[in-house]
Write an enzyme that holds these catalytic residues in place. Structure first.
Site, PDB file in Angstrom:
ATOM      1  N   ASN A  68       9.122   8.616  -1.363  1.00  0.00           N
ATOM      2  CA  ASN A  68       8.280   8.914  -0.168  1.00  0.00           C
ATOM      3  C   ASN A  68       8.870   8.860   1.047  1.00  0.00           C
ATOM      4  OD1 ASN A  68       5.447   6.959  -1.741  1.00  0.00           O
ATOM      5  ND2 ASN A  68       5.641   9.107  -1.589  1.00  0.00           N
TER       6      ASN A  68
ATOM      7  N   ARG B 251       4.696   3.338  -9.914  1.00  0.00           N
ATOM      8  CA  ARG B 251       4.398   2.944  -8.576  1.00  0.00           C
ATOM      9  C   ARG B 251       2.664   2.629  -8.241  1.00  0.00           C
ATOM     10  NH1 ARG B 251       5.377   8.313  -9.113  1.00  0.00           N
ATOM     11  NH2 ARG B 251       3.795  10.085  -8.180  1.00  0.00           N
TER      12      ARG B 251
ATOM     13  N   GLU C  42      -0.711  11.605 -10.831  1.00  0.00           N
ATOM     14  CA  GLU C  42      -0.570  12.146  -9.733  1.00  0.00           C
ATOM     15  C   GLU C  42      -0.348  13.643 -10.399  1.00  0.00           C
ATOM     16  OE1 GLU C  42      -1.093  13.110  -7.189  1.00  0.00           O
ATOM     17  OE2 GLU C  42       0.367  12.349  -5.493  1.00  0.00           O
TER      18      GLU C  42
ATOM     19  N   HIS D  66      -0.883   4.129  -3.920  1.00  0.00           N
ATOM     20  CA  HIS D  66      -0.010   3.267  -3.936  1.00  0.00           C
ATOM     21  C   HIS D  66       1.155   3.209  -2.690  1.00  0.00           C
ATOM     22  CE1 HIS D  66       2.934   6.523  -4.058  1.00  0.00           C
ATOM     23  NE2 HIS D  66       2.199   7.193  -4.478  1.00  0.00           N
TER      24      HIS D  66
ATOM     25  N   HIS E 194      -3.131   8.023  -6.476  1.00  0.00           N
ATOM     26  CA  HIS E 194      -2.142   8.879  -5.696  1.00  0.00           C
ATOM     27  C   HIS E 194      -2.470   9.697  -4.708  1.00  0.00           C
ATOM     28  CE1 HIS E 194       0.707   7.671  -9.073  1.00  0.00           C
ATOM     29  NE2 HIS E 194       0.062   7.728  -9.676  1.00  0.00           N
TER      30      HIS E 194
END
Length: 202
Positions: free
Chosen positions: A19, A62, A87, A13, A144
């Site tokens: 992040n 996401r 994830e 993503h 992910h």
């Protein structure tokens, strides 16, 4: 139809604010930021040079937002959700920066964290599920970084770097086994594809 020849483009993503801040996300549902949206658009435009049968995604927002952008750029339908593509869970460390988490748990054994071996097995099972739904075709899989890296590490003979936001890694199912074709290829607006190394700051 035979599963052999199934090709999966595994895309991490786009960037989120967590992040950008270096925070562990895991199962936390954090949306894309503007940079993240630009990253996946660039990846989608690069993918448009090939033929794809479908886009599928992790259930986390996401990834779903990234998949929707990619599907739009490729003029494809609504991406199907595969729960196994979610994830890795980081337990009590989620929301902390990597530095803060490392100070609290120096061995990296965050309470409630998903085991890395289990993550790799779950990831392979998810890829198998996608292949069974779309045998012998080419599929864009939005997921992910930790899951992609765990899967590639289990399949690849060489060290696998951290996966960049928006980067594409490709695997193909041949004679009943997944084979790695490419790892961590980033596509950025205004530039060509770049293979990112373990030392990349992306």
């Amino acid at each position: 139809m035979s599963l052999s020849g199934t090709i999966l483009a595994l895309i991490r993503h786009g960037q989120t604010e967590w992040n950008r801040q270096g925070r562990l996300q895991g199962s936390s549902d954090v949306p894309l930021n503007d940079i993240g949206r630009r990253q996946v658009r660039a990846s989608a435009r690069a993918l448009a040079t090939q033929d794809w049968s479908a886009v599928v995604t992790s259930p986390l927002i996401r990834a779903r937002q990234s998949a929707a952008i990619i599907a739009g750029e490729l003029s494809m339908g609504t991406p199907a959700v595969f729960a196994g593509l979610r994830e890795r869970t980081y337990g009590e460390a989620e929301g902390l920066t990597r530095e803060d988490a490392a100070r609290r748990w120096t061995a990296g054994d965050y309470p409630g964290q998903e085991d890395l071996t289990d993550l790799g097995k779950r990831g392979i099972a998810a890829l198998d599920a996608v292949a069974h739904h779309h045998p012998g075709t080419a599929i864009v899989v939005v997921t992910h970084g930790a899951l992609i890296r765990a899967v590639l590490t289990g399949l690849h003979s060489e060290p696998v770097p951290r996966i960049a936001n928006g980067a594409v890694s490709t695997v193909e199912l041949t004679a009943g086994a997944w084979r790695v074709q490419s790892v961590n290829i980033a596509h950025r607006a205004g530039g060509g594809p770049v293979a990112l190394s373990a030392n990349s700051t992306e």
